[in-house]
Structure formats: structure tokens, C-alpha cells
Scaffold this active site. Structure first.
Site, mmCIF file in Angstrom:
data_model
loop_
_atom_site.group_PDB
_atom_site.id
_atom_site.type_symbol
_atom_site.label_atom_id
_atom_site.label_comp_id
_atom_site.label_asym_id
_atom_site.label_seq_id
_atom_site.Cartn_x
_atom_site.Cartn_y
_atom_site.Cartn_z
ATOM 1 N N ASP A 1 -36.357 16.912 11.475
ATOM 2 C CA ASP A 1 -35.987 16.257 10.223
ATOM 3 C C ASP A 1 -36.083 14.744 10.360
ATOM 4 O OD1 ASP A 1 -33.853 16.169 12.012
ATOM 5 O OD2 ASP A 1 -32.335 16.758 10.557
ATOM 6 N N PHE B 1 -27.595 5.889 6.900
ATOM 7 C CA PHE B 1 -27.297 7.281 7.207
ATOM 8 C C PHE B 1 -27.737 8.124 6.019
ATOM 9 C CE2 PHE B 1 -25.267 11.224 8.144
ATOM 10 C CZ PHE B 1 -25.465 11.316 9.513
ATOM 11 N N ASP C 1 -27.612 16.550 7.111
ATOM 12 C CA ASP C 1 -26.188 16.716 6.799
ATOM 13 C C ASP C 1 -25.349 15.548 7.301
ATOM 14 O OD1 ASP C 1 -26.367 17.324 9.654
ATOM 15 O OD2 ASP C 1 -24.322 18.094 9.462
ATOM 16 N N LYS D 1 -36.777 6.605 12.016
ATOM 17 C CA LYS D 1 -36.028 5.344 11.992
ATOM 18 C C LYS D 1 -36.394 4.567 13.247
ATOM 19 C CE LYS D 1 -31.513 6.822 10.091
ATOM 20 N NZ LYS D 1 -30.140 7.147 10.529
ATOM 21 N N LYS E 1 -30.283 22.670 12.712
ATOM 22 C CA LYS E 1 -30.477 23.222 11.392
ATOM 23 C C LYS E 1 -31.215 22.248 10.486
ATOM 24 C CE LYS E 1 -25.855 25.121 11.748
ATOM 25 N NZ LYS E 1 -24.463 24.926 11.279
ATOM 26 N N GLY E 2 -31.203 20.953 10.846
ATOM 27 C CA GLY E 2 -31.637 19.907 9.925
ATOM 28 C C GLY E 2 -33.037 20.051 9.358
HETATM 29 P P1 IMP Z 1 -31.693 11.157 17.955
HETATM 30 O O1 IMP Z 1 -31.523 11.952 19.193
HETATM 31 O O2 IMP Z 1 -30.817 9.932 17.957
HETATM 32 O O3 IMP Z 1 -33.127 10.813 17.639
HETATM 33 O O4 IMP Z 1 -31.073 12.002 16.768
HETATM 34 C C1 IMP Z 1 -31.765 12.955 16.063
HETATM 35 C C2 IMP Z 1 -30.808 13.832 15.330
HETATM 36 O O5 IMP Z 1 -29.647 13.095 14.863
HETATM 37 C C3 IMP Z 1 -31.467 14.385 14.091
HETATM 38 O O6 IMP Z 1 -32.139 15.586 14.348
HETATM 39 C C4 IMP Z 1 -30.293 14.543 13.151
HETATM 40 O O7 IMP Z 1 -29.672 15.791 13.388
HETATM 41 C C5 IMP Z 1 -29.335 13.440 13.545
HETATM 42 N N1 IMP Z 1 -29.507 12.264 12.678
HETATM 43 C C6 IMP Z 1 -29.991 11.059 13.004
HETATM 44 N N2 IMP Z 1 -29.989 10.215 11.957
HETATM 45 C C7 IMP Z 1 -29.493 10.934 10.920
HETATM 46 C C8 IMP Z 1 -29.257 10.617 9.533
HETATM 47 O O8 IMP Z 1 -29.513 9.513 9.013
HETATM 48 N N3 IMP Z 1 -28.734 11.628 8.787
HETATM 49 C C9 IMP Z 1 -28.461 12.874 9.293
HETATM 50 N N4 IMP Z 1 -28.669 13.184 10.565
HETATM 51 C C10 IMP Z 1 -29.185 12.238 11.383
#
Ligand code: IMP
Length: 178
Positions: A99, A151, A158, A130, A42-43
């Protein structure tokens, strides 16, 4: 909600400016290609809604919902498709709209899955990146903002389903999620 925030990291005005720049770039790069923009629910829903309106060439949209197993503030790389795309993407120019790219595990899973469906091209557009947290070598093709390891919530992001409706990207107080 506002009491749970350390500060606004990226204001809605800065976001609007950046989204317009990304839209102009995509319009130039995909002229005549009728790209399919995929919203990762949803992000990215709020970013997606703004981005598609900033793209000034014909395009189509679709939605993909994934959920990662494991703790709520981090991802494990095990991803489950909760809602798949409505249509075939065979022979399409696809842009995955995310997102935030954190470890890169979620996006890597999604990109590999979509490429196996014979896309003509598969690119990534993310509002936030990031890079310091990356576990896999995956670089977005279009990035709004590179951010430090906080975060973040708001503008679709969210924590435990809260804060998505904040208009700015904000740093969440660590005591909320630790
Ligand atoms: P990854 O697989 O670790 O790259 O995570 C990506 C997903 O983790 C994103 O689509 C978000 O849903 C969640 N996520 C990662 N960092 C954040 C943050 O700082 N705030 C909110 N959601 C996050």
C-alpha cells in the site's frame, strides 16, 4: 469517519486511472512469465484486488501478513511474519504489492526474506511512496503516487484498524493520531 479527515488527497477516480496504468505496465513487462503477485496484508488488499484485475496476462496470487513491533503510526524495522505464503516461490517472478512505502524498513525485510527463497526476480509495486521518510535505500519498481509526509488513510490504509473502507486516499487529522 469523514469528520476525522482533513481532505481527500487522491480521489477514487485518480486511483482507478493509475491502477489501470500500472496494470498495463505489468502486463507488458511480464508477458509470458506467469508472475506471482503477493498481497501484503492487510493494507494493500483493496489496491491488490483492483491491480490484479487490471493485469491482462496470466498470473497467480498469494498473501503474506506481517506485523511490525512498536508504535502504531510508525515502524521500527522489526517485522514478524503473521501469515506466510502458501506455496514455494523458488524459480518464480515475484511482485510484492504494498500500500505505502514509508521508511522502507518493512519492505526491505520482506524483499530480503523472499529473495532468500530463490525467486527468479523480486520487484515491488506500491500504490503510494513517501520518499522523504526513507531510512533505507529501497526504491519501488512500480509506484502509483509519490506523496508528502502526511498520515494517510482509506483505500485499504488504516489508523488503528479504522478507515480502510474509505474509497479515496485521505489525510487524517493530526489530532487523531498524535
Ligand atoms: P515502513 O516500514 O516505514 O515503510 O512502513 C510501511 C507500513 O507502515 C505500511 O505498509 C503501512 O502499513 C504503514 N504506514 C506507513 N505510512 C502510513 C500512512 O500514512 N498511513 C497508514 N499506514 C502507513
Amino acid at each position: 469517519m469523514i469528520n476525522d479527515i482533513v481532505k481527500v488527497l487522491i480521489s477514487k477516480e485518480e486511483i482507478t486511472k493509475k491502477v489501470n496504468e500500472l496494470g498495463a505496465l505489468i502486463s507488458k513487462d511480464y508477458k509470458g512469465k506467469n508472475p506471482l503477485l503477493i498481497c501484503i496484508l492487510k493494507g494493500s488488499c483493496i489496491f491488490f484486488a483492483d491491480l490484479v484485475r487490471a493485469v491482462k496476462i496470466p498470473l497467480e496470487i498469494d498473501f503474506l501478513a506481517v506485523s511490525s513491533y512498536g508504535a502504531s503510526a510508525t515502524t521500527t524495522g522489526e517485522v514478524k511474519v503473521v501469515k506466510d505464503l502458501d506455496k514455494s516461490i523458488d524459480g518464480r517472478h515475484v511482485i510484492i504489492v504494498e500500500d505505502i512505502v514509508d521508511t522502507g524498513l518493512t519492505l526491505n525485510f520482506i524483499k530480503q526474506m523472499l529473495m532468500r527463497r530463490n525467486t527468479l526476480s523480486t520487484k515491488i509495486c506500491t500504490l503510494l511512496d513517501k520518499p522523504s521518510r526513507r531510512k533505507l535505500q529501497i526504491s519501488p519498481d512500480y509506484t502509483g503516487f509519490e506523496v508528502e509526509n502526511h498520515f494517510l488513510v482509506g483505500y485499504g490504509l488504516d489508523y488503528a484498524e479504522k478507515y480502510r473502507n474509505l474509497p479515496d486516499v485521505c489525510i487524517l487529522k493530526p489530532e487523531i493520531y498524535q
